[in-house]
Design a protein around this motif. Structure first.
Motif, mmCIF file in Angstrom:
data_model
loop_
_atom_site.group_PDB
_atom_site.id
_atom_site.type_symbol
_atom_site.label_atom_id
_atom_site.label_comp_id
_atom_site.label_asym_id
_atom_site.label_seq_id
_atom_site.Cartn_x
_atom_site.Cartn_y
_atom_site.Cartn_z
ATOM 1 N N ASP A 85 36.139 -37.063 -24.552
ATOM 2 C CA ASP A 85 35.868 -35.763 -23.933
ATOM 3 C C ASP A 85 34.433 -35.711 -23.409
ATOM 4 O O ASP A 85 34.176 -35.196 -22.328
ATOM 5 C CB ASP A 85 36.089 -34.624 -24.932
ATOM 6 C CG ASP A 85 37.547 -34.473 -25.328
ATOM 7 O OD1 ASP A 85 38.430 -34.860 -24.546
ATOM 8 O OD2 ASP A 85 37.789 -33.980 -26.443
ATOM 9 N N GLU A 86 33.493 -36.268 -24.183
ATOM 10 C CA GLU A 86 32.096 -36.286 -23.758
ATOM 11 C C GLU A 86 31.940 -37.175 -22.531
ATOM 12 O O GLU A 86 31.291 -36.797 -21.564
ATOM 13 C CB GLU A 86 31.209 -36.790 -24.900
ATOM 14 C CG GLU A 86 29.721 -36.662 -24.632
ATOM 15 C CD GLU A 86 29.126 -37.846 -23.887
ATOM 16 O OE1 GLU A 86 28.207 -37.641 -23.085
ATOM 17 O OE2 GLU A 86 29.596 -38.972 -24.097
ATOM 18 N N GLN A 87 32.564 -38.347 -22.556
ATOM 19 C CA GLN A 87 32.479 -39.286 -21.431
ATOM 20 C C GLN A 87 33.025 -38.685 -20.143
ATOM 21 O O GLN A 87 32.507 -38.944 -19.068
ATOM 22 C CB GLN A 87 33.248 -40.570 -21.763
ATOM 23 C CG GLN A 87 32.749 -41.260 -23.008
ATOM 24 C CD GLN A 87 31.941 -42.483 -22.681
ATOM 25 O OE1 GLN A 87 32.118 -43.079 -21.650
ATOM 26 N NE2 GLN A 87 31.039 -42.832 -23.570
ATOM 27 N N GLU A 88 34.054 -37.860 -20.277
ATOM 28 C CA GLU A 88 34.694 -37.265 -19.102
ATOM 29 C C GLU A 88 34.186 -35.864 -18.787
ATOM 30 O O GLU A 88 34.674 -35.222 -17.861
ATOM 31 C CB GLU A 88 36.212 -37.273 -19.293
ATOM 32 C CG GLU A 88 36.764 -38.694 -19.358
ATOM 33 C CD GLU A 88 38.247 -38.736 -19.630
ATOM 34 O OE1 GLU A 88 38.924 -37.699 -19.457
ATOM 35 O OE2 GLU A 88 38.735 -39.807 -20.015
ATOM 36 N N GLY A 89 33.206 -35.377 -19.564
ATOM 37 C CA GLY A 89 32.622 -34.068 -19.296
ATOM 38 C C GLY A 89 33.559 -32.911 -19.571
ATOM 39 O O GLY A 89 33.554 -31.923 -18.843
ATOM 40 N N ARG A 90 34.362 -33.011 -20.648
ATOM 41 C CA ARG A 90 35.297 -31.946 -21.025
ATOM 42 C C ARG A 90 34.888 -31.340 -22.364
ATOM 43 O O ARG A 90 35.456 -31.679 -23.403
ATOM 44 C CB ARG A 90 36.714 -32.495 -21.143
ATOM 45 C CG ARG A 90 37.338 -32.937 -19.856
ATOM 46 C CD ARG A 90 38.791 -33.322 -20.087
ATOM 47 N NE ARG A 90 38.958 -34.125 -21.290
ATOM 48 C CZ ARG A 90 39.546 -35.314 -21.336
ATOM 49 N NH1 ARG A 90 40.033 -35.850 -20.257
ATOM 50 N NH2 ARG A 90 39.653 -35.969 -22.483
#
Length: 164
Positions: A85-90
């Motif tokens: 989620d952090e890697q994808e900005g969610r």
């Protein structure tokens, strides 16, 4: 409204620590988009003055129980459920914090924070921060201390919620 009664005196007390030289320049460092300036306190926890080093939202792995009080400026905070989620900005939770607002995080929390040029925070944790990006030189330490002092002086006169 009650919060405005404590922010100004607290900013003044932190300023007093700067004035009496209780900072330890040799232990100051950069990490997670902030300069960490250790405060010598009588409690059994570790306390830092954090001065924003970048406006970018920077991942911050929390390794110990931590509380962060925004003294001046603005902080953007995002929390994530999974590393992907952090890697994808969610983010699962996102919030902007102003002067006098705070948040707490427990070990394993996945979060990212970012501040404005005027962001100054007090961070208290049960263990020293270990994932450091580099020690501050004497010149860099002095520059971050001057900037922190300038915004703390403003905070010592500014009510909560007002721009710093």
């Amino acid at each position: 409204m009650a919060a405005s009664d404590w922010l100004s005196p607290l900013a003044s007390r932190v300023l007093h620590l700067l004035d009496t030289g209780t900072y330890r320049a040799t232990e100051s460092f950069l990490a997670h988009g902030y300069a960490y300036l250790p405060l010598k306190t009588p409690e059994e926890c570790t306390v830092y003055l954090r001065v924003s080093d970048t406006r970018a939202l920077t991942f911050w792995p929390v390794h110990a129980p931590t509380a962060v009080l925004n003294m001046a400026g603005t902080t953007v905070m995002e929390m994530y459920r999974e590393p992907d989620d952090e890697q994808e900005g969610r983010p699962q939770y996102a919030r902007t914090l102003g002067a006098g607002e705070f948040f707490a995080a427990h070990p394993g929390t996945l979060c990212a924070t970012g501040g404005t040029v005027s962001t100054v925070q007090v961070l208290a944790t049960s263990e020293p921060v270990t994932d450091r990006e580099g020690l501050l030189s004497g010149e860099a330490y002095a520059a971050f201390t001057r900037r922190g002092r300038r915004y703390l002086e403003q905070a010592s006169r500014t009510p909560v919620g007002a721009p710093c």
